[in-house]
Scaffold this motif. Structure first.
Motif, short mmCIF file in Angstrom:
data_model
loop_
_atom_site.label_atom_id
_atom_site.label_comp_id
_atom_site.label_asym_id
_atom_site.label_seq_id
_atom_site.Cartn_x
_atom_site.Cartn_y
_atom_site.Cartn_z
N ALA A 35 0.83 -1.20 0.00
CA ALA A 35 0.00 0.00 0.00
C ALA A 35 0.86 1.26 0.00
O ALA A 35 0.58 2.23 -0.73
N ARG A 36 1.93 1.26 0.80
CA ARG A 36 2.83 2.41 0.84
C ARG A 36 3.51 2.63 -0.51
O ARG A 36 3.68 3.77 -0.96
N LYS A 37 3.89 1.56 -1.14
CA LYS A 37 4.53 1.67 -2.45
C LYS A 37 3.58 2.31 -3.45
O LYS A 37 3.98 3.19 -4.24
N LEU A 38 2.33 1.92 -3.41
CA LEU A 38 1.34 2.50 -4.33
C LEU A 38 1.13 3.98 -4.02
O LEU A 38 1.01 4.81 -4.94
N VAL B 211 4.47 10.76 -6.17
CA VAL B 211 5.52 11.25 -7.09
C VAL B 211 4.90 11.74 -8.38
O VAL B 211 5.28 12.79 -8.93
N GLY B 212 3.92 11.02 -8.87
CA GLY B 212 3.25 11.46 -10.10
C GLY B 212 2.52 12.77 -9.92
O GLY B 212 2.55 13.64 -10.81
N MET B 213 1.89 12.94 -8.76
CA MET B 213 1.17 14.19 -8.51
C MET B 213 2.14 15.36 -8.37
O MET B 213 1.87 16.47 -8.84
N VAL B 214 3.28 15.15 -7.69
CA VAL B 214 4.28 16.23 -7.55
C VAL B 214 4.83 16.62 -8.91
O VAL B 214 4.98 17.81 -9.23
N MET C 156 3.36 16.30 -11.78
CA MET C 156 2.31 17.01 -12.50
C MET C 156 2.18 18.45 -11.99
O MET C 156 2.00 19.39 -12.78
N ALA C 157 2.29 18.65 -10.68
CA ALA C 157 2.17 20.01 -10.12
C ALA C 157 3.29 20.91 -10.60
O ALA C 157 3.06 22.08 -10.98
N LEU C 158 4.51 20.40 -10.61
CA LEU C 158 5.64 21.20 -11.07
C LEU C 158 5.51 21.53 -12.56
O LEU C 158 5.80 22.67 -12.98
N ASP C 159 5.06 20.57 -13.35
CA ASP C 159 4.89 20.82 -14.78
C ASP C 159 3.81 21.87 -15.02
O ASP C 159 3.97 22.76 -15.88
N ARG C 160 2.72 21.78 -14.29
CA ARG C 160 1.64 22.75 -14.50
C ARG C 160 2.06 24.15 -14.07
O ARG C 160 1.70 25.15 -14.72
N LEU C 161 2.78 24.25 -12.96
CA LEU C 161 3.25 25.56 -12.52
C LEU C 161 4.19 26.17 -13.54
O LEU C 161 4.17 27.38 -13.79
N SER C 162 5.02 25.33 -14.15
CA SER C 162 5.95 25.82 -15.16
C SER C 162 5.22 26.24 -16.43
O SER C 162 5.54 27.26 -17.06
N GLU C 163 4.21 25.47 -16.83
CA GLU C 163 3.47 25.78 -18.05
C GLU C 163 2.67 27.08 -17.89
O GLU C 163 2.60 27.90 -18.81
N SER D 203 9.38 18.24 -1.08
CA SER D 203 9.39 17.69 0.28
C SER D 203 8.05 17.89 0.96
O SER D 203 7.49 16.98 1.57
N ASN D 204 7.52 19.12 0.85
CA ASN D 204 6.24 19.41 1.51
C ASN D 204 5.09 18.60 0.91
O ASN D 204 4.24 18.08 1.62
N LEU D 205 5.06 18.51 -0.44
CA LEU D 205 3.99 17.75 -1.08
C LEU D 205 4.05 16.26 -0.74
O LEU D 205 3.01 15.62 -0.52
N LEU D 206 5.25 15.72 -0.68
CA LEU D 206 5.38 14.30 -0.34
C LEU D 206 4.94 14.04 1.09
O LEU D 206 4.33 13.01 1.39
N VAL D 207 5.27 14.98 1.99
CA VAL D 207 4.82 14.83 3.38
C VAL D 207 3.30 14.84 3.45
O VAL D 207 2.67 14.04 4.16
#
Length: 286
Positions: free
Chosen positions: A226-229, A235-238, A240-247, A263-267
């Motif tokens: 479950a943790r792996k999933l 990671v995929g959401m982070v 995507m967030a960085l890509d959208r902010l850049s776009e 770090s904050n998003l992963l936490v």
């Protein structure tokens, strides 16, 4: 050596007519004269010998006939018949039967002690083999079924936690395991002329001495999966967030700010508790 031979004896109705005809003839001779005493005795003896030859064969039932130690044949047709009165008649049921095997403790392929039991549906196919090839076919079925279950448990692991390369396990390969069990039982029981209709694993569990440890291992494995999933999704959401902010050119982030944001998003995304918001009144650099 014990090839089944199916026979159809004459109808018992005809022999009943002969029996009553003999009785009537004896009565007429007795009333006529006493000079036929010897003949009457012979006729009476013949009538008495006829009686043991009558048999009634019910549906899904067979009579195995032997005469002076030799196999004569098997009557499988249901009805009322007459056979040689000197033959020994053994009744054999052809109905399907259930064998609910006892729970046995055995080691699986990896050496783990497990408890296993099986249910076997079987019926007699060849009455000659069932009667003459084995001493007691009921006991033979019980012992051979237990031996087949033990052998099956020894060649497969309980699950693939320790043997990830195992394609068939006792726990998850129900259909394949049942098919293999049925095939092995058919081979073992063919000596007794018995057909295996179906064989299924009815009970499967770790032995008591390791059940608690195995349960903890299964729980730990489930938590890790479950943790792996969750991490993969975070990671995929982070990303995507960085890509959208850049776009969108919403904000320009240097590598240090990106690292802090990741770090904050992963936490937030991977934590197992609700996040407590913190208001930052300063900057990243002071």
């Amino acid at each position: 050596m014990y090839q089944e031979k199916i026979i159809t004896p004459p109808s018992g109705i005809r022999m009943i007519a002969v029996f009553f005809a003999l009785i009537l003839l004896c009565g007429l001779l007795a009333m006529a004269t006493q000079s036929f005493l010897v003949l009457e005795i012979i006729l009476i003896a013949c009538g008495i010998l006829i009686l043991p030859g009558f048999i009634i064969n019910n549906p899904n039932e067979a009579k195995v006939l032997t005469l002076f130690g030799q196999y004569v044949g098997t009557v499988k047709t249901d009805g009322f018949f007459w056979v040689n009165p000197l033959t020994i008649k053994r009744k054999v049921s052809l109905k399907a039967r259930n064998l609910n095997g006892h729970q046995i403790k055995v080691n699986d392929k990896l050496g783990n002690p497990i408890e296993i039991a099986a249910v076997v549906v079987w019926q007699i196919k060849e009455t000659a083999k069932a009667t003459f090839a084995v001493e007691d076919y009921l006991q033979y079925v019980s012992i051979q079924s237990e031996a087949a279950v033990r052998h099956l448990a020894n060649i497969f692991p309980y699950d693939n936690f320790e043997d990830e390369e195992a394609t068939i396990t006792l726990k998850d390969g129900a259909e394949k395991v049942s098919s293999l069990l049925e095939a092995e039982l058919s081979e073992r029981l063919s000596r007794a002329g018995i057909e295996v209709v179906e064989a299924r694993i009815s009970h499967l569990a770790y032995a008591q001495e390791i059940a608690s440890a195995m349960l903890q291992r299964q729980q730990a494995t489930a938590v890790i999966a479950a943790r792996k999933l969750i991490v993969e999704g975070a990671v995929g959401m982070v990303e995507m967030a960085l890509d959208r902010l850049s776009e969108k050119n919403i904000v320009e982030l240097d590598e240090e700010r990106k690292a802090a944001m990741v770090s904050n998003l992963l936490v937030v995304l991977c934590g197992d508790r609700n996040v407590q918001p913190v208001v930052n009144t300063g900057t990243l650099y002071n």
